[in-house]
Design a protein around this motif. Structure first.
Motif, PDB file in Angstrom:
ATOM      1  N   MET A   1       0.846  -1.191   0.000  1.00 50.95           N
ATOM      2  CA  MET A   1       0.000   0.000   0.000  1.00 50.95           C
ATOM      3  C   MET A   1       0.880   1.238   0.000  1.00 50.95           C
ATOM      4  SD  MET A   1      -3.097  -1.059  -0.123  1.00 50.95           S
ATOM      5  CE  MET A   1      -3.983   0.451   0.269  1.00 50.95           C
ATOM      6  N   THR A   2       0.348   2.288  -0.574  1.00 50.92           N
ATOM      7  CA  THR A   2       1.126   3.511  -0.680  1.00 50.92           C
ATOM      8  C   THR A   2       0.235   4.718  -0.423  1.00 50.92           C
ATOM      9  OG1 THR A   2       2.774   4.609  -2.087  1.00 50.92           O
ATOM     10  CG2 THR A   2       0.739   3.937  -3.135  1.00 50.92           C
ATOM     11  N   TRP A   3       0.854   5.833  -0.096  1.00 48.52           N
ATOM     12  CA  TRP A   3       0.163   7.116   0.026  1.00 48.52           C
ATOM     13  C   TRP A   3       0.858   8.118  -0.890  1.00 48.52           C
ATOM     14  CZ3 TRP A   3      -4.247   8.284   2.734  1.00 48.52           C
ATOM     15  CH2 TRP A   3      -4.697   7.333   3.677  1.00 48.52           C
ATOM     16  N   VAL A   4       0.047   8.879  -1.582  1.00 48.81           N
ATOM     17  CA  VAL A   4       0.544   9.938  -2.438  1.00 48.81           C
ATOM     18  C   VAL A   4      -0.313  11.177  -2.165  1.00 48.81           C
ATOM     19  CG1 VAL A   4       1.272   8.287  -4.206  1.00 48.81           C
ATOM     20  CG2 VAL A   4      -0.978   9.362  -4.391  1.00 48.81           C
ATOM     21  N   ARG A   5       0.122  12.309  -2.651  1.00 49.65           N
ATOM     22  CA  ARG A   5      -0.674  13.533  -2.498  1.00 49.65           C
ATOM     23  C   ARG A   5      -0.537  14.403  -3.727  1.00 49.65           C
ATOM     24  NH1 ARG A   5       2.953  16.640   2.176  1.00 49.65           N
ATOM     25  NH2 ARG A   5       4.750  17.132   0.845  1.00 49.65           N
ATOM     26  N   GLN A   6      -1.504  15.304  -3.872  1.00 52.10           N
ATOM     27  CA  GLN A   6      -1.457  16.253  -4.975  1.00 52.10           C
ATOM     28  C   GLN A   6      -1.942  17.598  -4.482  1.00 52.10           C
ATOM     29  OE1 GLN A   6      -3.647  15.183  -8.540  1.00 52.10           O
ATOM     30  NE2 GLN A   6      -2.260  16.435  -9.774  1.00 52.10           N
ATOM     31  N   ALA A   7      -1.068  18.576  -4.548  1.00 56.23           N
ATOM     32  CA  ALA A   7      -1.410  19.948  -4.190  1.00 56.23           C
ATOM     33  C   ALA A   7      -1.982  20.651  -5.413  1.00 56.23           C
ATOM     34  CB  ALA A   7      -0.170  20.674  -3.680  1.00 56.23           C
ATOM     35  N   PRO A   8      -2.762  21.699  -5.205  1.00 54.66           N
ATOM     36  CA  PRO A   8      -3.350  22.414  -6.341  1.00 54.66           C
ATOM     37  C   PRO A   8      -2.288  22.879  -7.319  1.00 54.66           C
ATOM     38  CG  PRO A   8      -4.358  23.121  -4.299  1.00 54.66           C
ATOM     39  CD  PRO A   8      -3.208  22.246  -3.925  1.00 54.66           C
ATOM     40  N   GLY A   9      -2.487  22.565  -8.583  1.00 55.74           N
ATOM     41  CA  GLY A   9      -1.576  23.013  -9.610  1.00 55.74           C
ATOM     42  C   GLY A   9      -0.266  22.252  -9.698  1.00 55.74           C
ATOM     43  N   LYS A  10      -0.144  21.187  -8.923  1.00 58.33           N
ATOM     44  CA  LYS A  10       1.100  20.408  -8.923  1.00 58.33           C
ATOM     45  C   LYS A  10       0.826  18.958  -9.292  1.00 58.33           C
ATOM     46  CE  LYS A  10       3.530  23.276  -5.537  1.00 58.33           C
ATOM     47  NZ  LYS A  10       4.365  23.277  -4.310  1.00 58.33           N
ATOM     48  N   GLY A  11       1.895  18.238  -9.564  1.00 57.46           N
ATOM     49  CA  GLY A  11       1.765  16.828  -9.895  1.00 57.46           C
ATOM     50  C   GLY A  11       1.588  15.965  -8.670  1.00 57.46           C
ATOM     51  N   VAL A  12       1.367  14.690  -8.907  1.00 54.55           N
ATOM     52  CA  VAL A  12       1.206  13.741  -7.809  1.00 54.55           C
ATOM     53  C   VAL A  12       2.571  13.442  -7.196  1.00 54.55           C
ATOM     54  CG1 VAL A  12       0.403  11.438  -7.167  1.00 54.55           C
ATOM     55  CG2 VAL A  12      -0.817  12.747  -8.926  1.00 54.55           C
ATOM     56  N   GLU A  13       2.633  13.498  -5.891  1.00 54.27           N
ATOM     57  CA  GLU A  13       3.874  13.268  -5.157  1.00 54.27           C
ATOM     58  C   GLU A  13       3.759  11.998  -4.324  1.00 54.27           C
ATOM     59  OE1 GLU A  13       4.665  16.169  -2.134  1.00 54.27           O
ATOM     60  OE2 GLU A  13       6.703  15.437  -1.733  1.00 54.27           O
ATOM     61  N   TRP A  14       4.692  11.091  -4.524  1.00 54.83           N
ATOM     62  CA  TRP A  14       4.724   9.875  -3.709  1.00 54.83           C
ATOM     63  C   TRP A  14       5.235  10.216  -2.314  1.00 54.83           C
ATOM     64  CZ3 TRP A  14       9.202   7.570  -1.639  1.00 54.83           C
ATOM     65  CH2 TRP A  14       8.995   6.350  -0.998  1.00 54.83           C
ATOM     66  N   LEU A  15       4.609   9.619  -1.291  1.00 55.18           N
ATOM     67  CA  LEU A  15       4.976   9.913   0.092  1.00 55.18           C
ATOM     68  C   LEU A  15       5.586   8.721   0.825  1.00 55.18           C
ATOM     69  CD1 LEU A  15       1.786  11.869   1.170  1.00 55.18           C
ATOM     70  CD2 LEU A  15       3.976  12.807   0.399  1.00 55.18           C
ATOM     71  N   ALA A  16       4.914   7.586   0.778  1.00 54.70           N
ATOM     72  CA  ALA A  16       5.359   6.440   1.565  1.00 54.70           C
ATOM     73  C   ALA A  16       4.690   5.174   1.055  1.00 54.70           C
ATOM     74  CB  ALA A  16       5.009   6.641   3.039  1.00 54.70           C
ATOM     75  N   SER A  17       5.354   4.048   1.284  1.00 56.47           N
ATOM     76  CA  SER A  17       4.778   2.744   0.937  1.00 56.47           C
ATOM     77  C   SER A  17       5.089   1.742   2.028  1.00 56.47           C
ATOM     78  CB  SER A  17       5.323   2.250  -0.402  1.00 56.47           C
ATOM     79  OG  SER A  17       4.957   3.104  -1.459  1.00 56.47           O
ATOM     80  N   ILE A  18       4.238   0.735   2.130  1.00 59.11           N
ATOM     81  CA  ILE A  18       4.421  -0.304   3.134  1.00 59.11           C
ATOM     82  C   ILE A  18       4.160  -1.660   2.494  1.00 59.11           C
ATOM     83  CG2 ILE A  18       2.000  -0.121   3.909  1.00 59.11           C
ATOM     84  CD1 ILE A  18       3.060  -0.665   6.776  1.00 59.11           C
ATOM     85  N   GLY A  19       4.985  -2.637   2.866  1.00 60.51           N
ATOM     86  CA  GLY A  19       4.830  -3.966   2.322  1.00 60.51           C
ATOM     87  C   GLY A  19       3.609  -4.679   2.889  1.00 60.51           C
ATOM     88  N   SER A  20       3.296  -5.814   2.285  1.00 59.36           N
ATOM     89  CA  SER A  20       2.078  -6.527   2.646  1.00 59.36           C
ATOM     90  C   SER A  20       2.073  -6.971   4.108  1.00 59.36           C
ATOM     91  CB  SER A  20       1.882  -7.746   1.732  1.00 59.36           C
ATOM     92  OG  SER A  20       2.996  -8.621   1.835  1.00 59.36           O
ATOM     93  N   GLY A  21       3.233  -7.299   4.636  1.00 55.11           N
ATOM     94  CA  GLY A  21       3.309  -7.756   6.017  1.00 55.11           C
ATOM     95  C   GLY A  21       3.418  -6.658   7.042  1.00 55.11           C
ATOM     96  N   GLY A  22       3.552  -5.422   6.576  1.00 56.96           N
ATOM     97  CA  GLY A  22       3.625  -4.306   7.499  1.00 56.96           C
ATOM     98  C   GLY A  22       4.990  -4.103   8.134  1.00 56.96           C
ATOM     99  N   VAL A  23       5.999  -4.823   7.634  1.00 60.51           N
ATOM    100  CA  VAL A  23       7.332  -4.729   8.225  1.00 60.51           C
ATOM    101  C   VAL A  23       8.209  -3.721   7.486  1.00 60.51           C
ATOM    102  CG1 VAL A  23       9.450  -6.003   8.723  1.00 60.51           C
ATOM    103  CG2 VAL A  23       7.216  -7.081   9.101  1.00 60.51           C
ATOM    104  N   ASN A  24       8.131  -3.736   6.186  1.00 61.70           N
ATOM    105  CA  ASN A  24       8.973  -2.866   5.361  1.00 61.70           C
ATOM    106  C   ASN A  24       8.229  -1.595   4.987  1.00 61.70           C
ATOM    107  OD1 ASN A  24      11.152  -4.755   5.226  1.00 61.70           O
ATOM    108  ND2 ASN A  24       9.927  -5.941   3.794  1.00 61.70           N
ATOM    109  N   MET A  25       8.853  -0.452   5.255  1.00 68.02           N
ATOM    110  CA  MET A  25       8.289   0.841   4.899  1.00 68.02           C
ATOM    111  C   MET A  25       9.365   1.691   4.241  1.00 68.02           C
ATOM    112  SD  MET A  25       6.948  -0.336   7.958  1.00 68.02           S
ATOM    113  CE  MET A  25       7.452   0.600   9.380  1.00 68.02           C
ATOM    114  N   ILE A  26       8.972   2.498   3.301  1.00 67.77           N
ATOM    115  CA  ILE A  26       9.872   3.454   2.680  1.00 67.77           C
ATOM    116  C   ILE A  26       9.163   4.802   2.612  1.00 67.77           C
ATOM    117  CG2 ILE A  26      11.315   1.866   1.367  1.00 67.77           C
ATOM    118  CD1 ILE A  26       9.523   2.266  -1.036  1.00 67.77           C
ATOM    119  N   TYR A  27       9.963   5.878   2.680  1.00 68.63           N
ATOM    120  CA  TYR A  27       9.417   7.224   2.744  1.00 68.63           C
ATOM    121  C   TYR A  27      10.146   8.163   1.784  1.00 68.63           C
ATOM    122  CZ  TYR A  27       7.298   5.719   7.154  1.00 68.63           C
ATOM    123  OH  TYR A  27       6.569   5.052   8.113  1.00 68.63           O
ATOM    124  N   ALA A  28       9.403   9.150   1.333  1.00 63.55           N
ATOM    125  CA  ALA A  28      10.029  10.250   0.597  1.00 63.55           C
ATOM    126  C   ALA A  28      10.800  11.114   1.594  1.00 63.55           C
ATOM    127  CB  ALA A  28       8.954  11.077  -0.098  1.00 63.55           C
TER     128      ALA A  28
END
Length: 123
Positions: free
Chosen positions: A34-61
């Motif tokens: 699963m991942t989270w992204v965001r988009q501010a007005p007038g800007k592109g989509v920004e990747w924020l963070a992702s987590i693996g299926s088991g909830g152990v591995n996470m990565i962040y912007a």
């Protein structure tokens, strides 16, 4: 059909916190990243963070590392994003998404994202 519904957004003062939730259905949640992204007005989509299926591995912007925390509860088919030390530049629509692999910067297509929840940070 992938169905994702975000909630928990709102208006918060600078320095405040919010916890976003993402309720998932229509796919094997426990087998999906699963991942989270965001988009501010007038800007592109920004990747924020992702987590693996088991909830152990996470990565962040780099822009959110140390302030935001991604987590998940496979028993509830729900992913979360804890937002701390919010800044006005964090104002955006926040989306959760389903991903097959954990990869920095990987943004899922719209069909694998929810409708979003608005976060507004006042100065």
């Amino acid at each position: 059909e992938v169905q994702l519904e975000e909630s928990g957004g709102g208006l918060v003062q600078s320095g405040g916190s919010l916890r976003l939730s993402c309720a998932a259905s229509g796919f094997r949640f426990e087998n999906s990243g699963m991942t989270w992204v965001r988009q501010a007005p007038g800007k592109g989509v920004e990747w924020l963070a992702s987590i693996g299926s088991g909830g152990v591995n996470m990565i962040y912007a780099d822009s959110v590392k140390g302030r935001f925390t991604i987590s998940r509860d496979n028993a509830k088919n729900t992913a979360y994003l804890q937002l701390n030390s919010l800044k006005p530049e964090d104002t955006a629509m926040y989306y959760c998404g389903r991903v097959d692999v954990l990869e920095r910067g990987l943004i899922p297509p719209p069909r694998h994202r929810g409708q979003g929840t608005q976060v507004t940070v006042s100065s």
